[in-house]
Design a protein around this motif. Sequence first.
Motif, short mmCIF file in Angstrom:
data_model
loop_
_atom_site.label_atom_id
_atom_site.label_comp_id
_atom_site.label_asym_id
_atom_site.label_seq_id
_atom_site.Cartn_x
_atom_site.Cartn_y
_atom_site.Cartn_z
N GLY A 41 -0.85 14.09 -3.25
CA GLY A 41 -0.82 14.85 -4.50
C GLY A 41 -0.62 14.04 -5.76
N LYS A 42 -0.39 12.74 -5.66
CA LYS A 42 -0.18 11.90 -6.84
C LYS A 42 -1.36 10.96 -7.01
CE LYS A 42 4.81 12.03 -6.50
NZ LYS A 42 6.04 11.28 -6.32
N PRO A 43 -1.83 10.77 -8.26
CA PRO A 43 -2.97 9.86 -8.48
C PRO A 43 -2.69 8.46 -7.93
CG PRO A 43 -2.42 11.02 -10.49
CD PRO A 43 -1.33 11.33 -9.51
N GLN A 44 -3.67 7.90 -7.26
CA GLN A 44 -3.58 6.52 -6.76
C GLN A 44 -4.12 5.64 -7.88
OE1 GLN A 44 -2.19 5.42 -3.95
NE2 GLN A 44 -2.64 3.33 -4.53
N THR A 45 -3.23 4.92 -8.55
CA THR A 45 -3.58 4.22 -9.78
C THR A 45 -3.74 2.71 -9.62
OG1 THR A 45 -1.26 3.99 -10.39
CG2 THR A 45 -2.39 5.98 -11.15
N VAL A 46 -3.58 2.23 -8.41
CA VAL A 46 -3.62 0.79 -8.17
C VAL A 46 -4.60 0.50 -7.04
CG1 VAL A 46 -2.25 -1.20 -7.46
CG2 VAL A 46 -1.23 0.54 -8.91
N GLY A 47 -5.37 -0.56 -7.19
CA GLY A 47 -6.28 -0.97 -6.13
C GLY A 47 -7.71 -0.57 -6.39
N SER A 48 -8.46 -0.54 -5.31
CA SER A 48 -9.87 -0.18 -5.43
C SER A 48 -10.25 0.78 -4.31
CB SER A 48 -10.76 -1.42 -5.38
OG SER A 48 -10.62 -2.08 -4.14
N ILE A 49 -11.24 1.61 -4.61
CA ILE A 49 -11.81 2.52 -3.62
C ILE A 49 -13.05 1.86 -3.06
CG2 ILE A 49 -13.06 3.80 -5.40
CD1 ILE A 49 -12.80 6.29 -3.59
N TYR A 80 -20.23 8.52 3.80
CA TYR A 80 -19.48 7.28 3.69
C TYR A 80 -18.06 7.45 4.22
CZ TYR A 80 -23.10 5.46 0.63
OH TYR A 80 -24.29 5.01 0.14
N LYS A 81 -17.55 6.39 4.84
CA LYS A 81 -16.13 6.28 5.14
C LYS A 81 -15.48 5.78 3.86
CE LYS A 81 -17.04 4.90 9.88
NZ LYS A 81 -17.00 3.79 10.84
N VAL A 82 -14.29 6.31 3.56
CA VAL A 82 -13.57 5.94 2.34
C VAL A 82 -12.29 5.23 2.73
CG1 VAL A 82 -12.44 6.81 0.27
CG2 VAL A 82 -14.48 7.97 1.15
N PHE A 83 -12.01 4.10 2.07
CA PHE A 83 -10.74 3.42 2.25
C PHE A 83 -10.37 2.71 0.96
CE2 PHE A 83 -14.01 0.45 3.40
CZ PHE A 83 -13.55 -0.82 3.09
N LEU A 84 -9.08 2.40 0.82
CA LEU A 84 -8.60 1.74 -0.38
C LEU A 84 -8.08 0.36 -0.05
CD1 LEU A 84 -8.62 4.80 -1.13
CD2 LEU A 84 -6.96 4.21 -2.84
N GLN A 85 -8.08 -0.51 -1.04
CA GLN A 85 -7.56 -1.86 -0.88
C GLN A 85 -6.63 -2.17 -2.05
OE1 GLN A 85 -11.28 -4.07 -0.48
NE2 GLN A 85 -10.76 -4.45 1.65
N PRO A 86 -5.63 -3.03 -1.80
CA PRO A 86 -4.72 -3.41 -2.89
C PRO A 86 -5.46 -4.20 -3.96
CG PRO A 86 -4.23 -4.66 -0.89
CD PRO A 86 -5.30 -3.68 -0.54
N PRO A 87 -4.88 -4.27 -5.15
CA PRO A 87 -5.54 -5.02 -6.22
C PRO A 87 -5.62 -6.51 -5.89
CG PRO A 87 -3.34 -4.35 -6.89
CD PRO A 87 -3.59 -3.72 -5.56
N LYS A 103 2.53 -2.12 -7.72
CA LYS A 103 2.94 -1.58 -6.43
C LYS A 103 1.78 -0.82 -5.79
CE LYS A 103 7.76 -1.53 -7.21
NZ LYS A 103 8.64 -2.11 -6.31
N PHE A 104 1.48 -1.20 -4.57
CA PHE A 104 0.43 -0.55 -3.79
C PHE A 104 1.11 0.03 -2.56
CE2 PHE A 104 -3.12 -0.62 -0.70
CZ PHE A 104 -4.05 0.10 -1.42
N ASN A 105 1.61 1.24 -2.70
CA ASN A 105 2.37 1.89 -1.63
C ASN A 105 1.48 2.86 -0.87
OD1 ASN A 105 4.73 0.56 -2.41
ND2 ASN A 105 5.16 2.11 -3.95
N LEU A 106 0.57 2.33 -0.13
CA LEU A 106 -0.35 3.15 0.64
C LEU A 106 -0.28 2.72 2.10
CD1 LEU A 106 -2.43 5.38 -0.11
CD2 LEU A 106 -4.15 3.61 -0.09
#
Length: 136
Positions: A41-49, A80-87, A103-106
């Motif tokens: 529920g909170k925007p993911q503001t760090v990293g890349s999609i 597409y499969k979706v995943f995120l990576q740290p900055p 902070k990349f808390n995923l």
Amino acid sequence: MTTGFPARGFSGAALVALCLVAGCSDQKPTASVSGTVSYNGKPQTVGSINLISDSGSGGQAILTEAGAFKIEGPLDATEYKVFLQPPVPGQLPPGTKQPPAAKFNLPPKFQQPNSSGVRITLKQGTNDGVVIELKD
């Protein structure tokens, strides 16, 4: 001296042949995508999609401070499969101190295409307002 081809007829035939060749190519439908990413529920503001299809095509975008992203492509219009990576830290001029890492808390499962469990399907053309919600 003549070449055997009338100038008008040859250029017209060449144009038709060029159009046939260009029109006969197997171009896949393409897409672009923009939207937002949130985690619980909170925007993911760090990293890349990152997006990756079963055929290996994909795209990537850095997330904004609002959790927004935009990949102009061209992307294949497919699932597409979706995943995120740290900055990734940027390169700084010599002698410049690296700022503290954001902070990349995923959880690790959302950082791999085969474990995230998140998929999106892009239709041909523009896919705006896509909401990607990562949940534990």
